[in-house]
Design a protein around this motif. Sequence first.
Motif: not given
Length: 123
Positions: A62-85
């Motif tokens: 809950p403390s990061v919901k709305g500020r952080f976004t998790i995503s992945r690109d399976n073709a690049k074998a990479t996981l991301y975490l976009q952290m805003d605010s």
Amino acid sequence: QVQLVESGGGPVQAGGSLRLSCTASGRAFSGYAMGWFRQAPGKGREFVAAISVSSIRTYYTPSVKGRFTISRDNAKATLYLQMDSLKPEDTAVYSCAANIEGLSLSESDYDYWGQGTQVTVSS
């Protein structure tokens, strides 16, 4: 075996943004649900976010919901975490982890871990 390497951490001022990356090698990345965890100084490791194999499902603490976004690109074998605010309380070592069994919020369910990347948010 899956090897995970995080990058993208560093110092940032409150209100700023960072994008963490987690690059995987070894066994097929696309077969693992993935998660981000963090550990602040003097505290235990806590769940931050997780994403299913196909990216259809995501969970956030809950403390990061709305500020952080998790995503992945399976073709690049990479996981991301976009952290805003970002807030000073987000300061921690952030680690990615892989779970062959599927989406989970529990660190004990994860099979492989990266070494972590430091995020420091100043006020």
